[in-house]
Design a protein around this motif. Structure first.
Motif, PDB file in Angstrom:
ATOM      1  N   TYR A  93      32.003 -10.308  69.850  1.00  0.00           N
ATOM      2  CA  TYR A  93      32.128  -9.581  71.117  1.00  0.00           C
ATOM      3  C   TYR A  93      31.068  -9.922  72.150  1.00  0.00           C
ATOM      4  O   TYR A  93      31.095  -9.383  73.264  1.00  0.00           O
ATOM      5  N   GLY A  94      30.123 -10.783  71.827  1.00  0.00           N
ATOM      6  CA  GLY A  94      29.081 -11.108  72.795  1.00  0.00           C
ATOM      7  C   GLY A  94      28.402 -12.414  72.456  1.00  0.00           C
ATOM      8  O   GLY A  94      28.583 -12.977  71.375  1.00  0.00           O
ATOM      9  N   GLU A  95      27.609 -12.881  73.383  1.00  0.00           N
ATOM     10  CA  GLU A  95      26.876 -14.131  73.212  1.00  0.00           C
ATOM     11  C   GLU A  95      25.673 -13.912  72.302  1.00  0.00           C
ATOM     12  O   GLU A  95      24.813 -13.076  72.579  1.00  0.00           O
ATOM     13  N   LEU A  96      25.619 -14.655  71.194  1.00  0.00           N
ATOM     14  CA  LEU A  96      24.499 -14.560  70.257  1.00  0.00           C
ATOM     15  C   LEU A  96      23.224 -15.102  70.867  1.00  0.00           C
ATOM     16  O   LEU A  96      23.257 -16.071  71.631  1.00  0.00           O
ATOM     17  N   ASP A  97      22.114 -14.516  70.499  1.00  0.00           N
ATOM     18  CA  ASP A  97      20.788 -15.061  70.792  1.00  0.00           C
ATOM     19  C   ASP A  97      20.517 -16.063  69.674  1.00  0.00           C
ATOM     20  O   ASP A  97      19.969 -15.723  68.630  1.00  0.00           O
ATOM     21  N   ARG A  98      20.949 -17.301  69.885  1.00  0.00           N
ATOM     22  CA  ARG A  98      20.886 -18.300  68.806  1.00  0.00           C
ATOM     23  C   ARG A  98      19.481 -18.525  68.257  1.00  0.00           C
ATOM     24  O   ARG A  98      19.307 -18.549  67.041  1.00  0.00           O
ATOM     25  N   PRO A  99      18.460 -18.675  69.091  1.00  0.00           N
ATOM     26  CA  PRO A  99      17.114 -18.835  68.517  1.00  0.00           C
ATOM     27  C   PRO A  99      16.688 -17.602  67.716  1.00  0.00           C
ATOM     28  O   PRO A  99      16.062 -17.725  66.664  1.00  0.00           O
ATOM     29  N   GLY A 100      17.049 -16.421  68.201  1.00  0.00           N
ATOM     30  CA  GLY A 100      16.700 -15.198  67.483  1.00  0.00           C
ATOM     31  C   GLY A 100      17.425 -15.091  66.152  1.00  0.00           C
ATOM     32  O   GLY A 100      16.833 -14.708  65.140  1.00  0.00           O
ATOM     33  N   VAL A 101      18.695 -15.438  66.146  1.00  0.00           N
ATOM     34  CA  VAL A 101      19.477 -15.396  64.912  1.00  0.00           C
ATOM     35  C   VAL A 101      18.942 -16.423  63.918  1.00  0.00           C
ATOM     36  O   VAL A 101      18.812 -16.136  62.721  1.00  0.00           O
ATOM     37  N   THR A 102      18.606 -17.598  64.400  1.00  0.00           N
ATOM     38  CA  THR A 102      18.029 -18.624  63.523  1.00  0.00           C
ATOM     39  C   THR A 102      16.740 -18.123  62.893  1.00  0.00           C
ATOM     40  O   THR A 102      16.535 -18.261  61.678  1.00  0.00           O
ATOM     41  N   ARG A 103      15.880 -17.526  63.714  1.00  0.00           N
ATOM     42  CA  ARG A 103      14.625 -16.997  63.174  1.00  0.00           C
ATOM     43  C   ARG A 103      14.905 -15.912  62.138  1.00  0.00           C
ATOM     44  O   ARG A 103      14.284 -15.894  61.068  1.00  0.00           O
ATOM     45  N   MET A 104      15.836 -15.009  62.438  1.00  0.00           N
ATOM     46  CA  MET A 104      16.155 -13.938  61.498  1.00  0.00           C
ATOM     47  C   MET A 104      16.592 -14.507  60.154  1.00  0.00           C
ATOM     48  O   MET A 104      16.097 -14.087  59.100  1.00  0.00           O
ATOM     49  N   LEU A 105      17.510 -15.459  60.174  1.00  0.00           N
ATOM     50  CA  LEU A 105      18.031 -16.021  58.930  1.00  0.00           C
ATOM     51  C   LEU A 105      16.966 -16.799  58.161  1.00  0.00           C
ATOM     52  O   LEU A 105      16.895 -16.702  56.927  1.00  0.00           O
ATOM     53  N   GLU A 106      16.143 -17.556  58.877  1.00  0.00           N
ATOM     54  CA  GLU A 106      15.056 -18.282  58.205  1.00  0.00           C
ATOM     55  C   GLU A 106      14.083 -17.302  57.548  1.00  0.00           C
ATOM     56  O   GLU A 106      13.617 -17.541  56.430  1.00  0.00           O
TER      57      GLU A 106
END
Length: 145
Positions: free
Chosen positions: A64-77
């Motif tokens: 439903y929205g545009e992901l914060d890709r750098p934030g999501v990457t950091r979260m998963l790492e």
């Protein structure tokens, strides 16, 4: 700071328990006690929390929205790093200094999610999307007691 969107409040409440676990790790003086207390937290709350963030929050946000890709990457790492350290702690492979560093990692991870990632999700999603996401998070919480 604005109040957390209702949809994300269950995850934010769980962050309080994670901050307590992080503080115990940071202040640990006994490796056995640190491991026992962290594993109890991890089994009761931590593991489930990561699953819900990864399996419900992220796909719902992406739908439903545009992901914060750098934030999501950091979260998963960081999720991977926390899981790795949890395994190492449970196996008795960490020194006291490493346990303290693990506490720092967990603390900083929670603060990042609260101060940046969740705010980005709230900004990216309209009220209807947040409500749908909240319903999915509540259902996942109920399914993983």
């Amino acid at each position: 700071m604005a109040k957390r969107a209702e949809a994300l409040q269950p995850l934010s409440r769980e962050h309080l328990a994670a901050l307590l676990a992080a503080r115990k790790l940071r202040q640990a003086e006994d490796l056995e006690v640190a491991a026992r207390e962290f594993v109890a937290f991890w089994e009761k709350e931590g593991r489930k929390h990561f699953i819900i963030e990864e399996d419900v929050l992220l796909p719902g946000w992406a739908a439903y929205g545009e992901l914060d890709r750098p934030g999501v990457t950091r979260m998963l790492e960081e999720h991977i790093a926390i899981r790795r350290e949890a395994l190492r702690l449970e196996a008795g492979e960490l020194t006291l200094e490493q346990v303290h560093a693990f506490g720092d990692l967990l603390h900083d991870h929670v603060r990042f999610e609260e101060r940046q990632l969740f705010m980005a999700a709230e900004a990216a999603l309209d009220p209807d999307a947040l409500q749908r996401l909240g319903e999915r998070i509540e259902a996942a919480e109920a399914a993983h007691p």
